[in-house]
Design an enzyme around this catalytic site. Structure first.
Site, PDB file in Angstrom:
ATOM      1  N   ASP A 604       0.853  -1.184   0.000  1.00 18.21           N
ATOM      2  CA  ASP A 604       0.000   0.000   0.000  1.00 18.21           C
ATOM      3  C   ASP A 604       0.892   1.238   0.000  1.00 18.21           C
ATOM      4  OD1 ASP A 604      -2.759   1.177   0.291  1.00 18.21           O
ATOM      5  OD2 ASP A 604      -1.749   2.078   2.035  1.00 18.21           O
ATOM      6  N   GLU A 647      -4.908   2.164  -4.214  1.00 10.32           N
ATOM      7  CA  GLU A 647      -3.457   2.243  -4.215  1.00 10.32           C
ATOM      8  C   GLU A 647      -2.814   0.990  -3.673  1.00 10.32           C
ATOM      9  OE1 GLU A 647      -4.878   4.006  -0.318  1.00 10.32           O
ATOM     10  OE2 GLU A 647      -5.508   3.921  -2.407  1.00 10.32           O
TER      11      GLU A 647
END
Length: 733
Positions: A604, A647
């Site tokens: 992430d 993301e």
């Protein structure tokens, strides 16, 4: 008992016997003289006075008889009879004397002995001459009869009315009739009707004295019905007064000669009118005669070639050899046959089929040759044309068979290319399938890069050295510049592609652009070290091959693009969530089956929201794109990099250990910090990542469980300050 009367000596026996013997001897002499006279008269029939000799003979016989009567009276005294007989004898003698006296002049007129001797000699000469004449006449008659009867030709005596008076055996054999049958007919009856008038006209001229003899050829009708040709010589025989008696005919059978003449005429007609050229030469090869067909065939007249050798019909360098070969074989085998090339008078060439055989003289020795020449120039030309047509047809059949094989290979190549899943697989297939279509050549497939600035060889084949560079600019190839095939051969002044290395280029080369949907994908390049390989058909085949390769590659690229679009995230280029789920399930099943491990790294981006808030969403997209590119470089081929959502990224590491996963995660965390991300020439700052690591089967028995464990570890990393790697805890922990 002697008589005691008469003569005085009768009483004496010795005197009596003396008288008896004397009178007997005289009587015998008297009787012999008439016999001699009779013999003389019979032998000399020409004696003129035979009657005188007869009178003398009668007187002598009478005198001899008186002597016998005297002897008779010795024993039988019949003196009266004796006296009477003597009186008769005396009277006869007196009368004979008177007759002789009266005939004395005639007797004196008889020539004397000398005259008789001379006359006898003359008579003997005349008799001898007559005998010679008679002998000559006899011999002449005998010769005539022998010549007539036994002559080898037919002979006949013919009456003025045409009847046969006498015929010989040869004539009977000629006409087939016996002598009796022939003598019962006339010559007009066996003469051919067409010759009767001519024969009668000649006979009329003989009878009128216009001619003394005649000769003519005429025809008789044989007894069996066929025609017999004869040569007739006729002459007239007359008596001493010049009156015609009969005709003498000499008849010679010329049927065989007529047949020979007819055969010769036919042969002469054939010789002159036969379509084959006939040449008669002597044993040295000099031309004696030839026919009109030979004149037409060779262009020379008979006068022009008479006395010249056969070499006039051949090339000067071949004439002597050809003539000698023909003559040598002809004299050794009595025949020569073969095909001869000849030169006409006008210089044109031809071919004739020739047969030479010898001609023999009466002694059976070869004296000349005869050759029959059949002009086969047109046939040879037709055969050559037919042979050429057959060769062309064979070539066409071979080309058709080759086209069929090529079409089959081309179809097979298309099928296999359509079955390929990737472009790389297609490149390998092209190498194996294109080479059989172009044997004894080298080649390669060149693909234009995505930047359109370079052309690079993706596959090559062949034993010889490829004359083209492996990497070059599209501008260096005329085929790519023109959009059509370009052929070049060494030594030609034509345009050569500059990507071909001239120092090693030999033979010929062919460049064919690979066009698909109006766009050049690359080029098919073929090179042969031998000229003549790239025929029009081969160039067409190369175009077809290039077209199919281009179409197959375009389809594969399109399929790959569609596949990539269906399994990859368009922003980051990483696999999408759908592909992630399919791949993870597959890898977990494989690991479970092989008792292997599967690592999961959940990634992430730290503070990603600030990128969007500070620089905008476009800048956030740039960050994600750069991160996707970075992850592609950090993973192995067996690893799978996916965009999990937003993301968050996820890595699947098959067949790896926990330590390796942890190490790889740490390398990624450290490496991402070195990325220089810019947006509109403005640096976006350093990127940091939080990573959670989980392993199958330690952190879960299913893919979803492992992802959940990794996500939990990622959450812990974020909670504990971000920019770190956290290992998931096991279920037991």
């Amino acid at each position: 008992m002697y008589q005691q009367y008469g003569h005085c000596y009768l009483c004496q026996p010795n005197l009596v016997w003396l008288h008896v013997l004397s009178d007997s001897t005289i009587a015998l002499a008297y009787y012999l003289i008439p016999i001699m006279l009779v013999y003389f008269v019979r032998k000399r029939q020409d004696f003129p006075c035979k009657w005188i000799l007869g009178i003398i003979a009668a007187l002598i016989v009478a005198g001899g008889t008186t002597h016998l009567m005297e002897i008779w009276t010795f024993w039988h005294p019949t003196y009266k009879l004796l006296g009477f007989f003597k009186a008769i004898t005396a009277s006869g003698s007196l009368c004979a004397t008177m007759v002789l006296v009266r005939s004395l002049p005639k007797v004196l007129a008889i020539p004397n002995l000398a005259e008789l001797k001379k006359a006898n000699q003359q008579l003997e000469l005349e008799i001898n001459d007559r005998l010679l004449a008679e002998e000559a006449l006899r011999e002449s008659k005998e010769r005539f009869h022998n010549a007539f009867d036994y002559a080898a030709i037919g002979m006949a005596l013919v009456g003025l009315d045409g009847s046969w008076l006498q015929v010989n055996h040869s004539l009977c054999e000629i006409v087939g009739y016996s002598e009796q049958e022939l003598l019962s007919t006339t010559c007009q009856e066996i003469t051919h009707p067409d010759d009767c008038d001519t024969d009668l006209n000649y006979i009329h001229q003989l009878l009128t004295g216009e001619i003394r003899c005649y000769h003519m050829e005429k025809r008789y009708i044989h007894k069996l019905g066929h025609v017999v040709w004869i040569l007739l010589s006729g002459s007239l025989v007359c008596d001493i007064h010049g009156q015609p008696l009969y005709l003498i005919a000499q008849i010679q059978d010329i049927t065989e000669r007529k047949h020979v003449e007819q055969t010769l005429q036919q042969q002469a007609c054939i010789f002159e009118n036969i379509s084959d050229g006939v040449i008669v030469t002597d044993l040295s090869g000099r031309i004696i005669d030839w026919n009109r067909a030979a004149e037409k065939m060779f262009g020379y007249t008979k006068t022009e070639v008479s006395g010249k050798t056969l070499g006039i019909l051949h090339k000067p360098e071949e004439s002597a050899v050809v003539t000698q070969q023909i003559m040598d074989e002809l004299l050794s085998t009595n025949r020569w046959d073969g095909e001869i090339k000849f030169i006409r008078k006008d210089g044109t060439e031809g071919v004739c089929e020739t047969v030479f055989v010898p001609l023999y003289n009466e002694q059976g020795q070869p004296s000349a040759t005869i050759g029959v020449n059949r002009n086969i120039t047109e046939r040879k030309q037709a055969e050559a044309a037919l042979h050429k047509a057959n060769e062309q047809l064979t070539c066409w059949v071979q080309e058709l068979e080759q086209r069929n094989r090529e079409i089959a290979l081309l179809s097979e190549m298309s099928d296999i290319l359509q079955a390929c899943l990737t472009v790389e697989e297609a490149y390998k297939v092209i190498t194996q399938l294109v080479q059989p279509l172009f044997p004894e050549t080298s080649g390669g497939v060149f693909i234009i890069s995505s930047s359109k600035h370079l052309v690079e060889a993706v596959t090559v084949w062949g034993d010889s050295i490829l004359a083209s560079k492996k990497v070059f600019s599209p501008k260096q190839c005329w085929a790519l510049r023109r959009g059509r095939s370009h052929f070049a051969a060494s030594g030609d002044r034509g345009l050569h592609c500059t990507h071909i290395e001239e120092d090693i280029f030999s033979g010929e080369a062919l460049c064919v652009p690979m066009m698909a949907q109006g766009e050049a994908l690359g080029m098919l390049h073929l090179h042969s070290q031998h000229k003549g390989q790239f025929t029009t058909a081969k160039q067409q085949l190369a175009s077809a091959v290039a077209e199919r390769i281009a179409l197959a590659l375009a389809n594969l690229r399109l399929n790959e693009a569609l596949q990539q679009q269906s399994i990859r995230d368009p922003l980051t280029g990483l696999f999408n969530r759908r592909y992630l789920e399919e791949s993870l399930e597959r890898e977990v099943s494989r690991a479970e089956r092989n008792q292997q491990r599967v690592g999961i790294i959940m990634i992430d981006v730290d503070h990603f929201k600030s990128f969007n808030d500070t620089f905008g969403h476009e800048a956030g997209d740039i960050v994600l794109r750069e991160l996707g590119g970075f992850l592609k470089k950090q993973v192995r081929k067996a690893d799978i990099a996916c965009r999990y959502g937003g993301e968050e990224m996820l890595l699947i590491l098959p067949e790896t250990s926990l330590e390796v996963c942890q190490e790889r995660a740490e390398r990624i965390r450290q490496g991402v910090k070195h990325l220089d991300v810019q947006h509109q020439r403005q640096k976006l700052g350093n990127i940091t990542l939080s990573l959670g690591v989980a392993m199958f089967p330690e952190h879960g028995m299913t893919g979803a469980a492992v992802i959940e464990a990794a996500d939990a570890a990622l959450y812990i990393a974020k909670k504990t300050g971000r920019d770190r790697v956290v290992m998931a805890q096991s279920q037991f922990e």
